[in-house]
Design a protein around this motif. Structure first.
Motif, mmCIF file in Angstrom:
data_model
loop_
_atom_site.group_PDB
_atom_site.id
_atom_site.type_symbol
_atom_site.label_atom_id
_atom_site.label_comp_id
_atom_site.label_asym_id
_atom_site.label_seq_id
_atom_site.Cartn_x
_atom_site.Cartn_y
_atom_site.Cartn_z
ATOM 1 N N PRO A 148 0.648 -4.549 -15.234
ATOM 2 C CA PRO A 148 -0.135 -3.436 -14.793
ATOM 3 C C PRO A 148 -1.456 -3.786 -15.597
ATOM 4 N N GLU A 149 -2.531 -3.276 -15.156
ATOM 5 C CA GLU A 149 -3.680 -3.253 -16.052
ATOM 6 C C GLU A 149 -3.668 -2.687 -17.372
ATOM 7 N N SER A 150 -2.785 -1.507 -17.635
ATOM 8 C CA SER A 150 -2.768 -0.716 -18.805
ATOM 9 C C SER A 150 -2.242 -1.521 -19.907
ATOM 10 N N ASN A 151 -1.653 -2.870 -19.579
ATOM 11 C CA ASN A 151 -0.947 -3.505 -20.614
ATOM 12 C C ASN A 151 -1.999 -4.453 -21.011
ATOM 13 N N PHE A 152 -3.111 -4.564 -20.735
ATOM 14 C CA PHE A 152 -4.132 -5.495 -21.107
ATOM 15 C C PHE A 152 -4.579 -5.348 -22.371
ATOM 16 N N ASP A 153 -4.413 -6.275 -23.441
ATOM 17 C CA ASP A 153 -5.090 -6.281 -24.606
ATOM 18 C C ASP A 153 -6.338 -6.792 -24.797
ATOM 19 N N ALA A 154 -7.276 -6.284 -25.363
ATOM 20 C CA ALA A 154 -8.568 -6.485 -25.307
ATOM 21 C C ALA A 154 -8.939 -7.565 -26.173
ATOM 22 N N VAL A 155 -8.150 -7.641 -27.205
ATOM 23 C CA VAL A 155 -8.643 -8.106 -28.442
ATOM 24 C C VAL A 155 -8.190 -9.651 -28.073
ATOM 25 N N SER A 156 -6.866 -9.862 -27.419
ATOM 26 C CA SER A 156 -6.497 -11.353 -27.152
ATOM 27 C C SER A 156 -6.645 -11.641 -25.599
ATOM 28 N N ARG A 157 -7.210 -10.600 -24.980
ATOM 29 C CA ARG A 157 -7.707 -10.972 -23.737
ATOM 30 C C ARG A 157 -6.431 -11.283 -22.647
ATOM 31 N N GLN A 158 -5.433 -10.852 -22.659
ATOM 32 C CA GLN A 158 -4.257 -11.066 -22.319
ATOM 33 C C GLN A 158 -3.265 -9.992 -21.838
ATOM 34 N N THR A 159 -2.558 -10.074 -20.875
ATOM 35 C CA THR A 159 -1.844 -8.723 -20.461
ATOM 36 C C THR A 159 -0.358 -8.992 -20.870
ATOM 37 N N THR A 160 0.179 -8.101 -21.500
ATOM 38 C CA THR A 160 1.506 -8.230 -21.995
ATOM 39 C C THR A 160 2.473 -7.815 -20.982
ATOM 40 N N VAL A 161 3.606 -8.307 -20.598
ATOM 41 C CA VAL A 161 4.590 -8.090 -19.610
ATOM 42 C C VAL A 161 5.861 -7.770 -20.521
ATOM 43 N N LEU A 162 6.544 -6.577 -20.484
ATOM 44 C CA LEU A 162 7.359 -5.955 -20.956
ATOM 45 C C LEU A 162 8.586 -5.958 -20.283
ATOM 46 N N PRO A 163 9.844 -5.711 -20.740
ATOM 47 C CA PRO A 163 11.012 -5.766 -19.839
ATOM 48 C C PRO A 163 10.964 -4.484 -18.919
ATOM 49 N N GLU A 164 10.128 -3.306 -19.099
ATOM 50 C CA GLU A 164 10.061 -2.152 -18.247
ATOM 51 C C GLU A 164 9.336 -2.455 -17.144
ATOM 52 N N ASN A 165 8.561 -3.822 -17.155
ATOM 53 C CA ASN A 165 7.758 -4.086 -16.177
ATOM 54 C C ASN A 165 8.433 -4.929 -14.978
ATOM 55 N N VAL A 166 9.689 -4.695 -14.801
ATOM 56 C CA VAL A 166 10.738 -5.434 -13.832
ATOM 57 C C VAL A 166 10.287 -4.592 -12.506
ATOM 58 N N HIS A 167 9.944 -5.269 -11.545
ATOM 59 C CA HIS A 167 9.736 -4.405 -10.339
ATOM 60 C C HIS A 167 10.093 -5.320 -9.197
ATOM 61 N N VAL A 168 10.377 -4.609 -7.881
ATOM 62 C CA VAL A 168 10.627 -5.343 -6.867
ATOM 63 C C VAL A 168 9.711 -5.089 -5.774
ATOM 64 N N TRP A 169 9.419 -5.880 -4.484
ATOM 65 C CA TRP A 169 8.817 -5.899 -3.574
ATOM 66 C C TRP A 169 9.254 -6.873 -2.385
ATOM 67 N N LEU A 170 8.178 -6.943 -1.470
ATOM 68 C CA LEU A 170 8.798 -7.798 -0.483
ATOM 69 C C LEU A 170 7.846 -8.726 -0.053
ATOM 70 N N GLU A 171 8.213 -10.063 0.651
ATOM 71 C CA GLU A 171 7.173 -10.960 1.202
ATOM 72 C C GLU A 171 7.486 -10.845 2.721
ATOM 73 N N VAL A 172 6.198 -10.924 3.508
ATOM 74 C CA VAL A 172 6.192 -11.212 4.962
ATOM 75 C C VAL A 172 5.903 -12.545 5.100
ATOM 76 N N ARG A 173 6.550 -13.150 6.017
ATOM 77 C CA ARG A 173 6.378 -14.467 6.404
ATOM 78 C C ARG A 173 5.025 -14.521 7.522
ATOM 79 N N VAL A 174 4.006 -15.328 7.278
ATOM 80 C CA VAL A 174 2.986 -15.334 8.226
ATOM 81 C C VAL A 174 2.558 -16.841 8.714
ATOM 82 N N ASP A 175 2.538 -16.883 10.168
ATOM 83 C CA ASP A 175 2.107 -18.244 10.678
ATOM 84 C C ASP A 175 3.207 -19.243 10.288
#
Lengths: 813, 327
Positions: free
Chosen positions: A609-636
């Motif tokens: 998420p954007e909210s995890n962005f650390d402006a000082v080190s200019r990177q975004t932290t990914v934490l364990p609570e950021n696990v997520h599921v979604w799907l993919e659709v096959r095209v062409d």
């Protein structure tokens, strides 16, 4: 003419002698005071600007004898140049040419001094030299202006360099010095203003031979256009920036004296205390004991899965729990198939972190957020479980191939063929901190990776579920910095692409996995209803996918607590209750799309998420609570496009450009029009009819309006009738020129009109003229009579063609 | 005509129309086919302004001047200006009478009602300024004594635009004394044929003498009446705007002076009167703008007509005036 001009320019130049100059004010009071030439000298400004620059340079210098010499060298050289100028001027041998040469010498001095000191291994960055050159010219011109323009120029250059130093400097003395410069600038501007007022009489009126102003403006515009073209024609990256300013690496160029630059290179400081305090530097300083596996995280997040009928053993290939250094060899590999169960129970061994404690970051992402980092895919849905089918064969997957970019090894695994829904690439950097997996967390559409010094293709491999992994390793070593290149998806092309073709092609293709990507529970009425309801009236293609997603996002709520524990069919519960955690969203969308004939797969990973962005080190932290599921659709038949059905989570999909959005809107509108064509035809016909007869309508409305406005008095009636005929004339294209009187014009425009009209016009013109220009005593009319004249005029007045009106004026004889 | 009935009561207000029509007819007999010039001449006469003809010889200026003189029943005077013409030649001079042993005043040609000053730019500035004084003050001073001229003293001066060699161009400040500058121009073909056929069978090649239409007193009354023609503040504002536009125009070096503006207004009044109106409308201002401004605008241009049209086209005609009370 040219003689006169030169005369004027020479004689009217303001004299340096205050006594002979003509003054605007009484000369008594001003002559006794300090002459304004001294007050408006930019010399203090130039001195302060130089001081500010030296202070900025101090920030980059060492305080040994060499550094101090370096600091003093430029000012000393400048002082000598100024001295030379003064000596020459005293002997009145400072010609215009000599002056120009001295200006050039002062501009070159900082660069020359720089070259000299670089032989001893110290130096300043290019921007400091450039600003030094500007400041040097400003100082020299302030010392020896030669012309009044020189003074102005000196002031401008000095104030510019002071301003620029504020941007370069970081210490407080710089700011203080710059503040004084600002005060001096204000003072200088005020003095110049007064001086100009004094000289208002002897204003110079020099006609320049060359249109300098035009040339400068045109030059600037041309340069801007050229730069813009360079940017447009090059890659989407701003290539003009790299190499223009000295950079400490990370891009195409490297300058050892650079203060900073694009990409930050080796000037980037690696933090030594905290892993989150630095950017993705190839540095291996941190070790952390907390290394949860992906499965631990799922369980933390979603609760532990359980089986009601317990027919299947839950199999999780856990890595070795023993802490290993990042260089240790992998002992086991995780290639067993896995599941993602929809039946989960609250609780479990949820990791709790003390408030204020440092959250163990899994990884850092440098790049565009929000984004998804793909870890695993699941293709088979069976009995409330997503599984990875055992028959997956990675034979159709692209080969890995090595290429070098600026000496760095990049492993490419994109297909040669680039479908048109791919829109160039984005680069990301992922730094592994606490994540323990051999899979490379990557944004969707990963096409190349680069790990410094890893230049063997066989270091990487495909997992069975089509994810890139570091083969033959237990997990990716901690603090590994992975540079990734991912394709961007063009929403427009996706929407435009015809799915029916691609689906057919897919079915023809003998992909053994197609079966798994299409299987769905047939006996699920709620799922079918979701699919058909949300895609009603929508053509086959990406729009249907979007419609299903939109339906889910708009009508369902995220509720991570509603896990429908102990339910035999959490999916049915979810579809009924319309709320649930993200995996049920993804499952519903995937299965609903499968029921519509699309090939989908279930994806797990991290949401950045954007909210995890650390402006000082200019990177975004990914934490364990950021696990997520979604799907993919096959095209062409080739690509997998991520789809995000869960509200509150956004995909990093290329936004439509304005032209694409417009084109999409057109397509949508034309589809709507095809469906409602009788209405469209009627509306178009109506509009055409209205347009054809627009003059009639406008005239009618205008007449009514003016007639209503004219009610009340003779004056109002006459004025509003005049306005009416003025507007009518304007509509007809015969607007009365401002300099033409009413009577002249309206007699002209009705010259070939019927006799009746002419009579009405003439009567009205007589009335309005008398109303407008005669003494009040002569304007006594019967309102009724006037209204009758006006009404007749309103009925008959219609100006003739503009072409028939003589263009020349008639009053000249 | 129902619509025009309400205009009837306003039309009778203009007096002296018979006299004006008579004058117009008399002059048009003298100068055939030049109705517009005659209108301007009449306007200038009624506005008590003098006219400068910038024209070639033989186009009927003398005839016109004589016709005006006889039509208003006044004395006609004429000066042919030459470099050796002295001020006293036009104003008059004192002569010692041997019999009476006294100085007697001999009136010069300025003591007339209509004076034709031919080729005025050929005489010396000294003589020119004597004439200008007479034109402006309507009086002459000879040997310290002032002699009043005719109240309807009307000067028609001519200058030849072609032969400029050996001339003394009129100073710009003095040109302001004239109310307008006119060109008569050649008559058209029919009128010229008519001119020829009219002279066949007559000893004198000039036109038959014009009948007197009004007497000088009536002319004065007319001039007085013209002065009372109403000019609304709106139109005056328009005049001032035009004057300012001439001052701000890039090609004009010297714009209109307030005195010129006064003359312009008076000529516009006269024009309105000639149109049987007793109030001035912007049309009147525009109609007389060309001859009035021709004589006044000084600048680096060849075609003053174009400049005048530019100015007239750029200043908006006041149409929707601020409220002037209920009509």
């Amino acid at each position: 003419m040219s003689n006169a001009t030169t005369n004027r320019s020479t004689t009217k130049l303001p004299s340096k002698n205050g006594n002979t100059r003509r003054r605007l004010f009484s000369s008594e009071s001003l002559d006794t005071q300090v002459p304004l030439e001294q007050l408006s000298s930019p010399f203090p400004l130039a001195i302060l600007g130089t001081l500010t620059l030296v202070l900025v340079q101090v920030e980059d210098s060492q305080f040994d004898w060499l550094g101090l010499a370096r600091l003093a060298a430029s000012p000393l050289m400048l002082g000598m140049i100024c001295l030379v100028a003064s000596v020459l001027a005293a002997r009145s041998r400072l010609s215009q040419l000599a002056h120009s040469v001295l200006v050039v010498i002062s501009a070159v001095t900082p660069f020359a001094v720089e070259q000299f000191f670089r032989m001893f291994g110290i130096g300043f960055a290019f921007e400091l030299q450039s600003i030094g050159a500007i400041q040097a010219v400003g100082l020299f011109l302030a010392w020896s202006p030669k012309t009044p323009q020189g003074n102005v120029f000196a002031g401008l250059l000095s104030s510019f360099s002071a301003l620029f130093c504020v941007l370069l400097g970081t210490s407080w003395p710089v700011y203080v010095s710059a503040a004084f410069s600002g005060i001096a600038l204000l003072w200088w501007l005020m003095a110049r203003y007064w001086e100009r007022i004094q000289k208002a009489h002897a204003a110079t009126n020099v006609e320049r031979k060359l249109p300098w102003r035009f040339l400068i403006i045109a030059g600037c515009m041309g340069l801007t256009l050229a730069l813009a073209a360079t940017i447009r024609m090059g890659s989407t990256r701003l290539i003009s920036l790299a190499g223009f300013m000295p950079t400490s690496g990370g891009q195409d160029t490297f300058d050892q004296y650079a203060r900073s630059g694009v990409g930050d290179g080796d000037a980037l400081v690696g933090g030594k205390d905290d892993a989150s305090s630095f950017g993705p530097v190839e540095s291996e300083l941190f070790l952390d004991s907390e290394k949860p596996s992906l499965y631990d995280m799922y369980n933390d997040m979603y609760g532990e899965p359980f089986k009601i009928n317990m027919r299947h053993e839950r199999k999780i290939g856990l890595g070795s729990d023993t802490q290993m250094s990042s260089n240790s060899k992998a002992t086991t590999s995780q290639k067993s198939s896995r599941e993602f169960s929809l039946q989960r129970r609250r609780g479990g061994s949820q990791r709790k972190y003390a408030k204020g404690a440092k959250v163990p970051a899994l990884l850092y992402l440098v790049g565009k957020t929000p984004n998804h980092l793909k870890m695993e895919t699941f293709d088979l849905y069976e009995e409330n479980e997503w599984k990875q089918s055992v028959r997956l064969s990675p034979k159709n997957l692209p080969e890995f191939r090595l290429s070098r970019e600026l000496g760095k090894p990049w492993i490419h695994f994109s297909t040669v063929e680039q479908p048109d829904y791919l829109r160039g690439t984005s680069r990301y950097v992922v730094k592994i901190i606490n994540l323990k997996s051999q899979r490379i967390p990557a944004p969707p559409g990963l096409s190349a990776v680069h790990i410094d010094k890893v230049d063997r293709e066989n270091f990487f491999g495909w997992t069975a579920d089509h994810v890139v992994e570091m083969s033959d390793r237990d997990h990716i070593p901690q603090l590994t910095v992975i540079h990734e290149q991912a394709s961007r998806y063009g929403l427009h092309s996706l929407r435009m692409s015809d799915f029916s073709v691609s689906v057919n092609r897919m079915s023809r293709a003998s992909d053994p996995n197609a079966e798994f990507w299409s299987s769905y529970p047939n006996d699920h009425p709620l799922l079918n209803r979701l699919a058909t309801e949300s895609t009603r009236d929508i053509p086959r293609g990406w729009l249907q996918v979007e419609a299903v997603v939109k339906h889910l996002r708009e009508n369902f709520q995220v509720d991570s607590e509603s896990r429908y524990e102990d339910s035999e069919d959490p999916l049915a519960n979810f579809l009924r209750e319309r709320k649930g955690p993200d995996y049920l969203f993804a499952t519903s969308a995937a299965l609903a799309l499968r029921s519509l004939g699309y090939q989908t797969r279930f994806v797990s990973g991290f949401y950045v998420p954007e909210s995890n962005f650390d402006a000082v080190s200019r990177q975004t932290t990914v934490l364990p609570e950021n696990v997520h599921v979604w799907l993919e659709v096959r095209v062409d038949g080739a690509g997998w496009i991520p789809v995000e059905p869960t509200p509150g989570f956004e995909l990093n999909i290329e936004e439509l450009s304005i032209s694409e959005a417009f084109a999409f809107w057109i397509v949508q509108a034309s589809r709507w029009m095809q469906m409602h064509w009788p209405l469209v035809v009627a509306i178009v016909a109506g509009i055409l009819l209205a347009f054809e007869t627009r003059l009639v309508w406008i005239n009618l409305l205008l007449t009514l309006f003016c007639w209503l406005m004219g009610i009340g008095s003779v004056r109002r009636r006459l004025t509003w009738t005049l306005k009416l005929i003025e507007w009518r004339s304007a509509l007809q294209g015969t607007r009365r020129p401002v300099g033409t009187p009413i009577s002249t014009w309206y007699r002209q425009v009705t010259a070939t009109s019927p006799e009746n009209t002419k009579r009405n016009v003439s009567a009205f013109v007589s009335l309005i003229e008398r109303q407008l220009y005669a003494p009040l005593s002569q304007c006594h009319y019967d309102l009724h009579e006037v209204s009758r004249v006006c009404w007749k005029l309103a009925l008959t007045f219609s100006p003739q063609d503009a072409s028939a009106i003589p263009t020349h004026r008639t009053n000249a004889h | 005509m129902a619509t025009l009935e309400i205009l009837k009561d306003t039309e009778g207000t203009c007096q002296h129309q018979g006299e004006i029509d008579g004058l117009r007819q008399a002059l048009s007999q003298a100068l055939v086919g030049k109705a517009e010039v005659i209108e301007f001449v009449l306007a200038s006469l009624l506005a008590r302004g003098h006219i400068l003809f910038d024209d070639l010889p033989g186009l009927g200026k003398t005839t016109l001047a004589k016709a005006i003189a006889s039509a208003v029943g006044g004395k006609f005077g004429r000066v042919q200006c030459t470099p050796d013409l002295l001020p006293s030649d036009i104003t008059g001079f004192n002569i010692f009478n041997q019999k009476t042993h006294e100085f007697e005043f001999r009136e010069g040609p300025t003591f007339s009602d209509v004076l034709l000053a031919d080729e005025i730019n050929r005489t010396t500035p000294r003589t020119q300024s004597a004439l200008f004084e007479a034109m402006a003050e309507r009086q002459v001073s000879i040997d310290g004594r002032s002699y009043a001229l005719s109240p309807s003293f009307f000067v028609l001066a001519t200058q030849n635009p072609v032969e400029s060699h050996g001339t003394y161009p009129l100073p710009e400040a003095q040109l302001d004394r004239f109310s307008m500058k006119l060109q008569i121009g050649y008559p058209d073909r029919t009128n010229e044929i008519e001119l020829l056929s009219a002279s066949v069978g007559r000893m004198d090649t000039s036109r038959p003498p014009t009948q007197q239409v009004i007497n000088p007193h009536q002319l004065q009354l007319l001039q007085q009446h013209v002065a009372t023609v109403a000019v609304s503040p709106v139109v005056q504002g328009y005049l001032v705007d035009l004057a300012r536009a001439t001052r701000e125009h890039s090609e004009i070096e010297v714009g209109l002076s307030p005195r010129s503006l006064l003359i312009w207004q008076r000529v516009a009044q006269a024009w309105a009167h000639l149109q049987r109106r007793d109030f001035v409308i912007p049309d009147d201002v525009q109609k007389v703008a060309n001859p009035v401004l021709q004589v006044r605008l000084v600048g680096r241009f060849d075609d003053s007509t174009r400049i005048i049209e530019e100015i007239l086209g750029s200043v908006p005609v006041p149409v929707f005036s601020p409220a002037r009370g209920k009509g």
